[in-house]
Design an enzyme around this catalytic site. Sequence first.
Site, short mmCIF file in Angstrom:
data_model
loop_
_atom_site.label_atom_id
_atom_site.label_comp_id
_atom_site.label_asym_id
_atom_site.label_seq_id
_atom_site.Cartn_x
_atom_site.Cartn_y
_atom_site.Cartn_z
CD GLU A 57 8.09 -11.12 -6.03
OE1 GLU A 57 8.43 -12.10 -5.37
OE2 GLU A 57 7.57 -11.20 -7.16
CD GLU B 115 -2.83 -1.24 2.38
OE1 GLU B 115 -2.81 -0.30 3.22
OE2 GLU B 115 -3.62 -2.21 2.45
N GLY C 62 29.82 6.41 -24.62
CA GLY C 62 28.72 7.33 -24.96
C GLY C 62 27.55 6.61 -25.59
C1 LIG Z 1 7.65 -2.03 -10.67
C2 LIG Z 1 7.11 -2.49 -9.34
C3 LIG Z 1 6.20 -3.54 -9.31
C4 LIG Z 1 5.65 -3.94 -8.09
N1 LIG Z 1 4.70 -4.94 -8.09
C5 LIG Z 1 4.07 -5.25 -6.92
C6 LIG Z 1 2.98 -6.17 -6.92
O1 LIG Z 1 2.60 -6.73 -7.96
N2 LIG Z 1 2.36 -6.42 -5.73
C7 LIG Z 1 2.73 -5.83 -4.57
O2 LIG Z 1 2.13 -6.10 -3.55
N3 LIG Z 1 3.77 -4.95 -4.54
C8 LIG Z 1 4.44 -4.64 -5.69
N4 LIG Z 1 5.48 -3.72 -5.68
C9 LIG Z 1 5.83 -3.06 -4.43
C10 LIG Z 1 7.20 -3.47 -3.88
O3 LIG Z 1 7.15 -4.77 -3.38
C11 LIG Z 1 7.59 -2.42 -2.84
O4 LIG Z 1 7.91 -1.24 -3.55
C12 LIG Z 1 8.75 -2.84 -1.99
O5 LIG Z 1 8.38 -3.88 -1.14
C13 LIG Z 1 9.33 -1.69 -1.14
O6 LIG Z 1 8.33 -1.00 -0.46
P1 LIG Z 1 8.30 0.61 -0.54
O7 LIG Z 1 8.38 0.95 -1.97
O8 LIG Z 1 7.11 1.07 0.21
O9 LIG Z 1 9.61 1.07 0.17
P2 LIG Z 1 9.81 1.35 1.74
O10 LIG Z 1 9.35 0.17 2.52
O11 LIG Z 1 9.23 2.66 2.09
O12 LIG Z 1 11.39 1.44 1.83
C14 LIG Z 1 12.14 2.61 1.59
C15 LIG Z 1 13.59 2.35 1.91
O13 LIG Z 1 13.73 2.03 3.31
C16 LIG Z 1 14.36 0.78 3.45
N5 LIG Z 1 13.84 0.09 4.63
C17 LIG Z 1 12.55 -0.10 4.99
N6 LIG Z 1 12.46 -0.80 6.13
C18 LIG Z 1 13.73 -1.11 6.50
C19 LIG Z 1 14.31 -1.81 7.58
N7 LIG Z 1 13.57 -2.41 8.52
N8 LIG Z 1 15.66 -1.92 7.64
C20 LIG Z 1 16.44 -1.34 6.69
N9 LIG Z 1 15.95 -0.63 5.65
C21 LIG Z 1 14.61 -0.53 5.54
C22 LIG Z 1 14.06 0.02 2.18
O14 LIG Z 1 14.99 -1.02 1.95
C23 LIG Z 1 14.15 1.13 1.16
O15 LIG Z 1 15.49 1.35 0.82
C24 LIG Z 1 6.06 -3.32 -6.89
C25 LIG Z 1 7.00 -2.28 -6.93
C26 LIG Z 1 7.52 -1.86 -8.13
C27 LIG Z 1 8.50 -0.72 -8.14
#
Ligand SMILES: Cc1cc2nc3c(=O)[nH]c(=O)nc-3n(C[C@H](O)[C@H](O)[C@H](O)COP(=O)(O)OP(=O)(O)OC[C@H]3O[C@@H](n4cnc5c(N)ncnc54)[C@H](O)[C@@H]3O)c2cc1C
Length: 376
Positions: free
Chosen positions: A360, A124, A337
């Site tokens: 994931e 979400e 380039g």
């Molecule tokens: C192209 C694409 C396709 C996707 N497809 C799906 C899908 O089909 N279904 C679905 O459910 N999701 C999907 N996702 C979502 C994806 O799984 C999430 O973007 C991912 O899990 C990271 O969550 P976030 O983007 O909210 O990052 P955040 O959780 O906000 O993380 C931000 C940063 O903080 C770091 N961080 C967070 N918590 C910790 C911790 N405890 N310790 C150290 N570092 C931490 C993270 O590593 C990251 O660097 C997709 C994402 C993309 C970009």
Amino acid sequence: MGDENREMMRQMVREFVEKQVCPHVMEWDEAQVFPVDTFKAMGQLGLMGVLVPEEYGGAGLGYDEYVDVIVEVARVCGSVGLSLAAHNSLCSGHILAFGNDEQKQRWLPKLATAEWIGAWALTEANTGSDALRMGTAAVLDGDEYVVNGAKNWITHGKSGDIAVVMVRTGEKARSHGVSALVIKKGTPGFTHGKKENKLGMRASETTELIFDNCRVPRENLLGEEGDGFRQAMKVLDGGRISIAALALGIAKGALAAATKYAKERHQFGQPIANFQGISFKLADMATEVEAAELLIRQACALKNRGEDVTKNSAMAKYYASEVAVRCATEAVQIFGGYGYTKDFPVEKYYRDSKLCTIGEGTSEIQKLVIAREVLK
Ligand SMILES: Cc1cc2nc3c(=O)[nH]c(=O)nc-3n(C[C@H](O)[C@H](O)[C@H](O)COP(=O)(O)OP(=O)(O)OC[C@H]3O[C@@H](n4cnc5c(N)ncnc54)[C@H](O)[C@@H]3O)c2cc1C
């Protein structure tokens, strides 16, 4: 599947991708087109139900063959590889692992042939890595769950015909407070929202899902109420092998392109491959690609034997995705380039590879999973 049949299958996928995907890669990327017809044609070849048993209309193959398929696709187009992985591992994989026989009969044959495109929704806007704190909630009313909330970043959020959606049915931030529901497109109150305009993987569609008093039959619950988060974590254990394979395909594509170019491009009166500064990059890339493949094959072996794969799939995904980024970065460098233009494939590998360290579960989250297993 024996070695000879595996090679024949790889060849079949390679030929399909060369003919049906390769000529359109940049056009789809630039226009952000999700190639639904190509996806369905891949379904006709059995590529959309690789792991689904034959009794449910799939190819009934193992993880090694599944990895082979994703690698062959991803070395040409990461976007199609990502979509294939999300459809097979997440949507169909969840139903296969946790659906009852009636549910599997109802949904898997259509998914395995790509008559239906599958989505899987955990993330979400405010809860990515910390998915347990999800806000989307479902309340039981008679024989129906009433779902309200929104999911973000969902692959096939618009084109998907069916989605496995993790919803809160109990206390917030408690693992037993989450359940998995299958929701069909067209169910009143279920719509898609904004489509993301992405850096890479631009031909894989990523959108928001919106639920507004969406009524879902109770019979669409997968497994027990309250078991959804545990199920999702298990599904991701398998899914991470597919993202590792996606990364491996991209890394192999980048290595092949850079090797060819290094032999063709002349500077100072000789191929740039003659310069140790370039050939050592290729040596590092080749070594890391093989190491990534070994980690992936180890995870496949465990998965095929039905053993716990949490640590090994996280290791494979973490390592292979970082390797994909390094290989794509070095490939751009080797192209100089020209690597910075859209006339050569390496700039796309560079953009696409970054998704592998995020989707994931980010690399940081993989390290968290691995450390937890190591410290057990
Ligand atoms: C192209 C694409 C396709 C996707 N497809 C799906 C899908 O089909 N279904 C679905 O459910 N999701 C999907 N996702 C979502 C994806 O799984 C999430 O973007 C991912 O899990 C990271 O969550 P976030 O983007 O909210 O990052 P955040 O959780 O906000 O993380 C931000 C940063 O903080 C770091 N961080 C967070 N918590 C910790 C911790 N405890 N310790 C150290 N570092 C931490 C993270 O590593 C990251 O660097 C997709 C994402 C993309 C970009």
